[in-house]
Design a protein around this motif. Structure first.
Motif, PDB file in Angstrom:
ATOM      1  N   ARG A 708       0.813  -1.225   0.000  1.00 42.99           N
ATOM      2  CA  ARG A 708       0.000   0.000   0.000  1.00 42.99           C
ATOM      3  C   ARG A 708       0.840   1.265   0.000  1.00 42.99           C
ATOM      4  N   THR A 709       2.145   1.106   0.314  1.00 37.18           N
ATOM      5  CA  THR A 709       3.022   2.292   0.269  1.00 37.18           C
ATOM      6  C   THR A 709       3.652   2.484  -1.113  1.00 37.18           C
ATOM      7  N   PHE A 710       3.580   1.468  -1.977  1.00 42.11           N
ATOM      8  CA  PHE A 710       4.240   1.523  -3.286  1.00 42.11           C
ATOM      9  C   PHE A 710       3.865   2.759  -4.112  1.00 42.11           C
ATOM     10  N   LYS A 715       5.468   8.008  -6.282  1.00 46.19           N
ATOM     11  CA  LYS A 715       5.155   9.436  -6.421  1.00 46.19           C
ATOM     12  C   LYS A 715       6.294  10.296  -5.895  1.00 46.19           C
ATOM     13  N   ALA A 716       6.902   9.843  -4.784  1.00 45.28           N
ATOM     14  CA  ALA A 716       8.004  10.612  -4.194  1.00 45.28           C
ATOM     15  C   ALA A 716       9.179  10.727  -5.157  1.00 45.28           C
ATOM     16  N   PHE A 717       9.366   9.692  -6.005  1.00 43.95           N
ATOM     17  CA  PHE A 717      10.454   9.701  -6.983  1.00 43.95           C
ATOM     18  C   PHE A 717       9.967  10.065  -8.394  1.00 43.95           C
ATOM     19  N   TYR A 721       3.534   4.153 -12.854  1.00 42.88           N
ATOM     20  CA  TYR A 721       3.363   2.743 -12.466  1.00 42.88           C
ATOM     21  C   TYR A 721       4.325   1.852 -13.247  1.00 42.88           C
ATOM     22  N   ASP A 722       4.369   2.029 -14.565  1.00 41.95           N
ATOM     23  CA  ASP A 722       5.231   1.184 -15.402  1.00 41.95           C
ATOM     24  C   ASP A 722       6.708   1.394 -15.060  1.00 41.95           C
ATOM     25  N   GLU A 723       7.092   2.657 -14.807  1.00 38.49           N
ATOM     26  CA  GLU A 723       8.492   2.935 -14.465  1.00 38.49           C
ATOM     27  C   GLU A 723       8.859   2.307 -13.123  1.00 38.49           C
ATOM     28  N   PHE A 724       7.931   2.363 -12.172  1.00 41.70           N
ATOM     29  CA  PHE A 724       8.183   1.771 -10.859  1.00 41.70           C
ATOM     30  C   PHE A 724       8.354   0.258 -10.980  1.00 41.70           C
ATOM     31  N   MET A 725       7.503  -0.364 -11.787  1.00 46.35           N
ATOM     32  CA  MET A 725       7.569  -1.816 -11.952  1.00 46.35           C
ATOM     33  C   MET A 725       8.837  -2.254 -12.699  1.00 46.35           C
ATOM     34  N   ALA A 726       9.374  -1.377 -13.533  1.00 48.96           N
ATOM     35  CA  ALA A 726      10.541  -1.733 -14.348  1.00 48.96           C
ATOM     36  C   ALA A 726      11.867  -1.465 -13.636  1.00 48.96           C
ATOM     37  N   ILE A 756      -4.469  -0.530  -6.018  1.00 50.82           N
ATOM     38  CA  ILE A 756      -3.779   0.281  -5.007  1.00 50.82           C
ATOM     39  C   ILE A 756      -3.196   1.538  -5.649  1.00 50.82           C
ATOM     40  N   PHE A 757      -2.634   1.386  -6.838  1.00 54.72           N
ATOM     41  CA  PHE A 757      -2.067   2.551  -7.527  1.00 54.72           C
ATOM     42  C   PHE A 757      -3.159   3.521  -7.990  1.00 54.72           C
TER      43      PHE A 757
END
Length: 778
Positions: A708-710, A715-717, A721-726, A756-757
């Motif tokens: 749930r913090t993902f 967002k902080a960085f 979604y796709d960039e976070f997963m990659a 969640i996202f």
């Protein structure tokens, strides 16, 4: 398929007027009218005959279908043969000259226990009609015996006259008709059916196969291929009960269980299925083990060895699991049909049990104090270890782990089974049989000990324990029916309380159950929903006395629970802020009642609050539901049985990130080293007793809180979604990416992460809060 005018329908009915007259003029016999109709439906024909000669409501009994026959005098011929037997006599009516010859007397004094004493009681009763209603016309066991006697005699007569078989009429309900129509009116070969508990899925599929076979050339065979043995058995039983072996135009395989080894399964099917056959394969309760890789391999083997023209996968809950059966098949070739229980009320049928939910919460501290007071009164002291264990009780599930709590828990339970005061205060339905589900974490040995205490504390109640000893739900159902009949024969008028942990939560239908009690804290999930549905079997034997039937579903716990919101999410597996969801919410709130009951310091006292549809705002309730979907509790409910890969170290942290006092670690939780799944990894899965452990629950809770913090980390960085997963997670995210990506292959987990996202609150304060929360968890 035969045309309607080639189907002869024989019917029988009686009434209170006829039974009362029979008891006075011909004791031990009952008058019945036996006729036929060629073009009308039986129900419509009987309604036409509700005339002045028979003023009371007509009670339909035996119905019989004779295909390919239009003999308008067949009923006369059948009656003539019946009247030659010892159980039937001709009765001449002089008050109805037109149809005076269509009446019979049927012997009944051998269908009831101790007829002489019963008849004497009838003669001495102040209200004879009430007496006859209780012991005969609205007595399920008696009506079943009478119906069976008339039906078998008709079938024997038809066989003798025509040399052909006949069958009992089965009438589909409106919702079943709709699904059959949708399946017939598509060229798609795969059907994914999410149909509510008590929908009548088996007869729906049998009728579809019958109509499909009648419209197509070839030899058709239905293969029930489920891991759930009771589901397979239900298809076979209903196939013969509904006369599909006579009029269906298709055959059925009696043993296509996915429990068999692949080679044995194929070998057995090859022996009974001709090579030129067209196979229609159905998997019921497809969310129970039938969707696993092992079961899918067996299904694939059937597909490779036989000509499967249609595939059906269905379930009352967890349809996303059932969907795995169609892995690799384009959505364009799958017909998806979903009807939940609240939606059944929109079809205008009275043959539906209305639900009343009671959310009961007891005060945990009160229970602990009561236990201590009771022991003090007995002159017994708790040891230091026992006092410590009592102090550590956090929920009702844990309370059942301490035998010292059993007496008090029995009082809490009995209050909702055997208290006239509570029944009147809450408006509970009368129920001669009550089903109780205890916490799923309980062991069979503990269950037996608790029921022993409960029975001792409540001698005016009879008990029955259902466990895995019954092997299948069908066995459990038969054991229950036998118990109910035995109590009736012995004139035992006590309430029967059926105890179970998880057995009989599916494929178990007992119409006498009008109250289900589920004791336990935690998640309102699919298993809970299935358990709650055990009181929703419509009792057709009482259709004429109680056409509108109701049932009570009671949750007893120590924890707060927004029952209406959580149940709505289980019943509607996809929820969003759209007009369609709002319509569903309004229907849900209108068709069900919800009452909160809170017991205070004295467990005898309680406060009650009702969720009144006319006074609530559906939009506000929906808003609450949508917020709840972003809660740890809701996400845990969705992922609880998904066999996820989770680091065992998470079981040693609580939600604040501090080390737990619990030292034991479940073997079902995997080891992960250097961010990679090792050979020793095991998924969170059910153990030998079929349950998940408390450490599994802790690990999953922390895992979900990290998930749930993902969105906020992303967002902080400033990552999508796709960039976070990659991105490369090593030394950055507490959850190893290898195991996370493996979990993402799970449909439900994947959908949950994306949800969640989507539900992120995009403000600096929330982002900062979630980052701090994440840091506390690692």
């Amino acid at each position: 398929m035969e045309e309607l005018n080639n189907i002869n329908k024989l019917y029988t009915y009686t009434s209170m007027t006829e039974l009362l007259a029979s008891m006075m003029a011909s004791p031990g016999w009952v008058r019945v009218k036996q006729g036929l109709t060629l073009k009308q439906e039986i129900e419509d024909r009987i309604k036409q005959q509700d005339n002045a000669a028979t003023t009371a409501d007509l009670i339909p009994l035996s119905t019989l279908i004779i295909p390919d026959n239009d003999d308008a005098k067949l009923d006369d011929k059948v009656r003539e043969l019946q009247h030659r037997t010892e159980n039937f006599m001709h009765f001449e009516r002089y008050d109805n000259s037109n149809k005076k010859h269509e009446w019979s007397l049927v012997k009944i004094n051998d269908l009831v226990q101790d007829w002489d004493a019963l008849y004497k009681e009838f003669l001495e009763s102040e209200n004879r009609e009430d007496f006859l209603a209780e012991h005969f016309l609205y007595n399920k066991e008696f009506l079943e015996k009478l119906d069976a006697r008339i039906l078998s005699s008709k079938q024997d007569a038809v066989q003798s006259l025509l040399g052909k078989s006949s069958y009992k009429e089965i009438i589909l309900r409106p919702w079943q008709d709709e699904v059959v129509g949708d399946m017939l009116n598509t060229s798609k070969s795969n059907f994914l059916l999410s149909l509510a508990p008590r929908f009548g899925k088996t007869f729906t599929v049998l009728e579809y196969v019958k109509q499909y076979a009648s419209k197509n050339e070839g030899n058709f065979i239905l293969v029930p291929a489920s891991k759930n043995l009771s589901s397979n058995a239900s298809f076979v039983a209903d196939y013969f009960e509904g006369g599909f072996n006579i009029h269906g135009g298709f055959d059925i395989i009696t043993d296509g269980s996915l429990f068999q080894d692949e080679d044995k399964l194929i070998e057995r099917l090859e022996k009974v299925i001709p090579k030129d056959s067209n196979i229609i394969m159905v998997t019921d309760e497809a969310d129970v083990a039938s969707h696993t890789e092992i079961s899918q391999d067996k299904i694939k083997n059937i597909l490779e060895n036989f000509n499967v023209v249609k595939r059906i996968a269905m379930s009352g809950t967890g349809i996303y699991k059932a969907a795995k059966i169609f892995k690799g098949i384009s959505e364009d070739d799958i017909l998806f049909k979903a009807i939940n229980y609240s939606e059944l009320s929109e079809y205008g049928s009275t043959e539906l049990v209305h639900r009343h939910f009671y959310n009961v919460r007891y005060n945990m501290e009160t229970m602990v104090n009561d236990i201590k007071n009771n022991l003090d009164a007995l002159g017994k002291d708790l040891s230091i270890a026992q006092n410590k264990k009592l102090a550590e009780i956090l929920n009702i599930n844990q309370a059942f782990e301490m035998p010292n709590t059993f007496k008090q828990l029995s009082k809490y339970l009995a209050k909702y089974i055997n208290s006239e005061e509570m029944e009147m205060s809450l408006g509970l339905q009368e129920s001669d049989v009550v089903m109780v589900f205890l916490p799923g974490t309980m062991k069979k040995k503990t269950l037996n000990k608790f029921v022993k205490v409960f029975a001792k504390e409540n001698p005016d109640l009879e008990t029955l324990i259902i466990t895995g000893d019954e092997t299948t739900n069908a066995d459990a159902q038969q054991d229950t029916k036998d118990k109910i009949q035995k109590m009736k024969k012995l004139n035992d008028d006590r309430k029967l309380v059926i105890f179970s942990i998880g057995m009989a939560s599916r494929s178990y239908s007992i119409p006498e159950i009008r109250r289900v009690i589920i004791m336990g804290d935690g998640l309102i999930n699919s298993p809970w929903y299935q358990k709650s549905s055990r009181c929703l079997t419509y009792d057709f034997s009482k259709k004429h006395s109680y056409p509108e039937q109701h049932a009570d579903i009671i949750r007893i716990s120590f924890e707060e629970c927004s029952l209406a919101s959580e149940l709505f999410l289980v019943e509607n597996e996809t929820v969003d802020a759209t007009e369609n969801t709002l319509i569903k919410m309004k229907r849900f709130l209108k068709r069900n009642t919800f009452i909160d009951v809170i017991h205070g310091d004295d467990y005898e006292d309680f406060d009650m609050g009702t969720l009144n549809y006319s006074e609530i705002n559906a939009e506000e309730v929906l808003d609450t539901v949508l917020k709840y979907t972003d809660s740890t509790k809701y996400i845990m409910a969705r992922l609880w049985e998904e066999n996820l890969i989770i680091d065992e170290s998470l079981a040693k942290k609580d939600t604040s990130g501090k080390a737990s006092v619990t030292k034991s670690v479940s073997l079902s939780v995997p080891n992960i080293k250097n961010g990679k799944v090792t050979d020793a990894v095991k998924q969170i899965t059910k153990g030998k007793n079929g349950k998940l452990t408390r450490d599994d629950e802790k690990a999953l809770k922390v895992y979900v809180n990290i998930l749930r913090t993902f969105p906020y980390i992303a967002k902080a960085f400033d990552l999508t979604y796709d960039e976070f997963m990659a991105m490369d997670w090593e030394n950055f995210i507490a959850i190893p990416k290898d195991s996370f990506l493996e979990n993402m292959k799970n449909h439900n987990f994947n959908a949950t992460v994306k949800s969640i996202f989507r539900n992120i609150e995009n403000n600096d304060e929330k982002i900062s809060q979630k980052i701090q929360e994440y840091l506390s968890l690692i």
